[in-house]
Scaffold this active site. Structure first.
Site, mmCIF file in Angstrom:
data_model
loop_
_atom_site.group_PDB
_atom_site.id
_atom_site.type_symbol
_atom_site.label_atom_id
_atom_site.label_comp_id
_atom_site.label_asym_id
_atom_site.label_seq_id
_atom_site.Cartn_x
_atom_site.Cartn_y
_atom_site.Cartn_z
ATOM 1 N N ARG A 1 -0.930 -9.147 13.291
ATOM 2 C CA ARG A 1 -1.486 -7.947 12.302
ATOM 3 C C ARG A 1 -2.415 -8.620 11.148
ATOM 4 O O ARG A 1 -3.331 -8.063 10.905
ATOM 5 C CB ARG A 1 -0.325 -7.355 11.747
ATOM 6 C CG ARG A 1 0.612 -6.090 12.646
ATOM 7 C CD ARG A 1 1.992 -5.997 12.156
ATOM 8 N NE ARG A 1 2.109 -5.365 11.011
ATOM 9 C CZ ARG A 1 3.117 -5.204 10.246
ATOM 10 N NH1 ARG A 1 4.376 -5.756 10.745
ATOM 11 N NH2 ARG A 1 3.153 -4.511 9.143
ATOM 12 N N ARG B 1 11.194 -1.754 12.162
ATOM 13 C CA ARG B 1 9.876 -1.433 12.860
ATOM 14 C C ARG B 1 9.657 -2.391 13.748
ATOM 15 O O ARG B 1 10.040 -3.451 13.601
ATOM 16 C CB ARG B 1 8.844 -1.405 11.664
ATOM 17 C CG ARG B 1 8.437 -0.172 10.928
ATOM 18 C CD ARG B 1 7.328 -0.239 9.912
ATOM 19 N NE ARG B 1 6.326 -0.878 10.393
ATOM 20 C CZ ARG B 1 5.050 -0.643 9.650
ATOM 21 N NH1 ARG B 1 5.306 -0.191 8.297
ATOM 22 N NH2 ARG B 1 4.150 -1.434 9.890
ATOM 23 N N ARG C 1 12.266 -6.573 4.949
ATOM 24 C CA ARG C 1 12.424 -5.365 5.256
ATOM 25 C C ARG C 1 13.063 -5.206 6.457
ATOM 26 O O ARG C 1 13.824 -4.361 6.596
ATOM 27 C CB ARG C 1 10.940 -4.689 5.475
ATOM 28 C CG ARG C 1 11.052 -3.466 5.588
ATOM 29 C CD ARG C 1 9.709 -2.266 5.321
ATOM 30 N NE ARG C 1 8.471 -2.843 6.158
ATOM 31 C CZ ARG C 1 7.264 -2.521 6.259
ATOM 32 N NH1 ARG C 1 7.063 -1.743 5.416
ATOM 33 N NH2 ARG C 1 6.396 -2.987 7.051
ATOM 34 N N ARG D 1 -9.727 0.537 8.744
ATOM 35 C CA ARG D 1 -8.981 -0.474 9.085
ATOM 36 C C ARG D 1 -10.417 -1.328 9.646
ATOM 37 O O ARG D 1 -10.002 -2.497 9.831
ATOM 38 C CB ARG D 1 -8.129 -0.388 10.276
ATOM 39 C CG ARG D 1 -6.726 -0.435 10.392
ATOM 40 C CD ARG D 1 -5.910 -0.924 9.237
ATOM 41 N NE ARG D 1 -4.826 -1.620 9.755
ATOM 42 C CZ ARG D 1 -3.532 -1.070 9.101
ATOM 43 N NH1 ARG D 1 -3.575 -0.018 8.538
ATOM 44 N NH2 ARG D 1 -2.452 -1.459 9.687
ATOM 45 N N LYS E 1 0.688 -1.342 -0.037
ATOM 46 C CA LYS E 1 -0.150 0.033 -0.270
ATOM 47 C C LYS E 1 1.080 1.284 0.014
ATOM 48 O O LYS E 1 0.651 2.110 -0.551
ATOM 49 C CB LYS E 1 -1.004 -0.003 1.335
ATOM 50 C CG LYS E 1 -1.811 -1.343 1.420
ATOM 51 C CD LYS E 1 -2.675 -1.065 2.612
ATOM 52 C CE LYS E 1 -2.005 -1.160 4.161
ATOM 53 N NZ LYS E 1 -1.211 -2.441 4.294
HETATM 54 P P1 AP5 Z 1 4.970 -1.526 1.767
HETATM 55 O O1 AP5 Z 1 4.502 -0.726 0.691
HETATM 56 O O2 AP5 Z 1 5.172 -1.127 3.167
HETATM 57 O O3 AP5 Z 1 3.429 -2.382 2.288
HETATM 58 P P2 AP5 Z 1 2.330 -1.964 3.171
HETATM 59 O O4 AP5 Z 1 1.039 -2.394 2.717
HETATM 60 O O5 AP5 Z 1 2.252 -0.351 3.236
HETATM 61 O O6 AP5 Z 1 2.827 -2.500 4.723
HETATM 62 P P3 AP5 Z 1 2.631 -2.048 5.998
HETATM 63 O O7 AP5 Z 1 3.518 -3.006 6.584
HETATM 64 O O8 AP5 Z 1 3.200 -0.563 6.086
HETATM 65 O O9 AP5 Z 1 1.295 -2.201 6.387
HETATM 66 P P4 AP5 Z 1 0.511 -2.232 7.814
HETATM 67 O O10 AP5 Z 1 -0.755 -2.270 7.336
HETATM 68 O O11 AP5 Z 1 0.571 -3.388 8.638
HETATM 69 O O12 AP5 Z 1 1.303 -0.969 8.392
HETATM 70 P P5 AP5 Z 1 0.555 0.360 8.786
HETATM 71 O O13 AP5 Z 1 1.851 1.495 8.812
HETATM 72 O O14 AP5 Z 1 -0.702 0.808 8.258
HETATM 73 O O15 AP5 Z 1 5.567 -2.841 1.599
HETATM 74 C C1 AP5 Z 1 6.204 -3.750 2.305
HETATM 75 C C2 AP5 Z 1 7.461 -4.352 1.821
HETATM 76 O O16 AP5 Z 1 7.215 -5.088 0.769
HETATM 77 C C3 AP5 Z 1 8.746 -3.046 1.412
HETATM 78 O O17 AP5 Z 1 9.790 -3.665 1.812
HETATM 79 C C4 AP5 Z 1 8.363 -2.969 0.068
HETATM 80 O O18 AP5 Z 1 9.572 -2.563 -0.609
HETATM 81 C C5 AP5 Z 1 8.021 -4.367 -0.469
HETATM 82 N N1 AP5 Z 1 7.149 -4.354 -1.708
HETATM 83 C C6 AP5 Z 1 6.073 -3.820 -1.915
HETATM 84 N N2 AP5 Z 1 5.577 -4.083 -3.057
HETATM 85 C C7 AP5 Z 1 6.218 -5.052 -3.615
HETATM 86 C C8 AP5 Z 1 6.055 -5.781 -4.520
HETATM 87 N N3 AP5 Z 1 5.231 -5.583 -5.639
HETATM 88 N N4 AP5 Z 1 7.028 -6.626 -4.946
HETATM 89 C C9 AP5 Z 1 8.264 -7.099 -4.227
HETATM 90 N N5 AP5 Z 1 8.282 -6.278 -3.021
HETATM 91 C C10 AP5 Z 1 7.247 -5.220 -2.752
HETATM 92 O O19 AP5 Z 1 0.082 0.104 10.404
HETATM 93 C C11 AP5 Z 1 1.130 -0.044 11.495
HETATM 94 C C12 AP5 Z 1 0.107 -0.330 12.929
HETATM 95 O O20 AP5 Z 1 -0.586 1.071 13.027
HETATM 96 C C13 AP5 Z 1 -1.001 -1.013 12.959
HETATM 97 O O21 AP5 Z 1 -0.905 -2.408 13.219
HETATM 98 C C14 AP5 Z 1 -1.919 -0.594 13.837
HETATM 99 O O22 AP5 Z 1 -1.440 -0.913 15.295
HETATM 100 C C15 AP5 Z 1 -1.576 0.762 13.667
HETATM 101 N N6 AP5 Z 1 -2.753 1.818 12.696
HETATM 102 C C16 AP5 Z 1 -2.327 2.181 11.552
HETATM 103 N N7 AP5 Z 1 -3.465 2.608 10.836
HETATM 104 C C17 AP5 Z 1 -4.755 2.314 11.873
HETATM 105 C C18 AP5 Z 1 -6.018 2.687 11.755
HETATM 106 N N8 AP5 Z 1 -6.563 3.073 10.661
HETATM 107 N N9 AP5 Z 1 -6.738 2.093 12.940
HETATM 108 C C19 AP5 Z 1 -6.091 1.670 13.705
HETATM 109 N N10 AP5 Z 1 -4.656 1.439 13.862
HETATM 110 C C20 AP5 Z 1 -3.838 1.723 12.853
#
Ligand code: AP5
Length: 192
Positions: free
Chosen positions: A148, A137, A127, A88, A13
């Site tokens: 997660r 992270r 990562r 979410r 994402k």
């Molecule tokens: P990346 O682009 O970072 O993927 P992502 O989907 O953004 O993954 P995240 O780990 O950031 O998602 P998340 O939803 O768990 O975290 P968030 O910060 O929202 O890519 C991942 C890796 O893959 C990278 O190394 C990239 O280079 C690689 N990659 C990408 N595409 C690729 C491809 N096509 N091929 C190969 N490699 C690829 O949330 C973290 C925490 O915050 C949550 O657990 C929660 O506690 C809190 N939080 C956040 N939002 C909320 C909310 N709305 N409500 C409540 N709590 C929340």
């Protein structure tokens, strides 16, 4: 153009949101990045969020809905935004619908990025391994990723039927190379 990027942890994402920022001048609104910034800055929100994030659970709806609502009011969001990691759960999606209606805005599309679980584990492992000392992270480990993912399946995946009912979901295969996923998203948006 206002979009949601929906997908499991590690689906890409953030990666695709960054491309859309560069290509279309949209603003990326990542609740995860905003919360991590609050933790790093030691704000009240950061203190409330840190342990929850490290456990892989969701931070309270009240916090994230407030953050997003304030951010959408900023002038740079006028040209359009990409919600990355929000909503979410159904309560957040309902709050978003209400908030956008009150602000006279609308959601144009939800792009689902689909990736198999095994690949998600590989990506997060890579990562974490590639991050420098102190830059890993706190939630990028197998145990927290498992949590997660459970939270994603239980609380976030139900948003697909929620937005399908509004006719807004388009899905892409997120297991292709980053460029190819980006090209598919571009094609979808060009057809809007
Ligand atoms: P990346 O682009 O970072 O993927 P992502 O989907 O953004 O993954 P995240 O780990 O950031 O998602 P998340 O939803 O768990 O975290 P968030 O910060 O929202 O890519 C991942 C890796 O893959 C990278 O190394 C990239 O280079 C690689 N990659 C990408 N595409 C690729 C491809 N096509 N091929 C190969 N490699 C690829 O949330 C973290 C925490 O915050 C949550 O657990 C929660 O506690 C809190 N939080 C956040 N939002 C909320 C909310 N709305 N409500 C409540 N709590 C929340």
């Amino acid at each position: 153009m206002n979009l949601i990027l929906l997908g499991a942890p590690g689906a890409g994402k953030g990666t695709q949101a960054e491309r859309l920022v560069a290509e279309r001048g949209l603003v990326q609104l990542s609740t995860g990045d905003m919360l991590r910034a609050a933790v790093a800055a030691g704000t009240e929100i950061g203190r409330r969020a840190e342990a929850i994030m490290n456990s892989g659970e969701l931070v309270s709806d009240e916090i994230v809905v407030g953050i997003i609502s304030d951010r959408i009011d900023q002038p740079d969001c006028e040209k359009g935004f990409i919600l990355d990691g929000f909503p979410r759960n159904t309560a957040q999606a309902e709050a978003l619908d209400k908030m956008l209606a009150e602000k006279g805005k609308q959601l144009d599309l939800v792009i689902e990025v689909r990736v198999d679980e095994k690949i998600l584990f590989d990506r997060i492992r890579t990562r974490a391994a590639e991050a420098g000392d102190g830059a890993v992270r706190a939630d990028d480990n197998e145990e927290t990723l498992r949590k997660r993912l459970d939270v994603y399946h239980e609380q976030t995946a139900p948003l697909l039927p929620y937005y399908q009912a509004q006719g807004k979901v388009r899905s892409v295969d997120g297991m292709q190379p980053i460029e190819t996923v980006g090209a598919e998203i571009k094609e979808i948006l060009d057809r809007l």
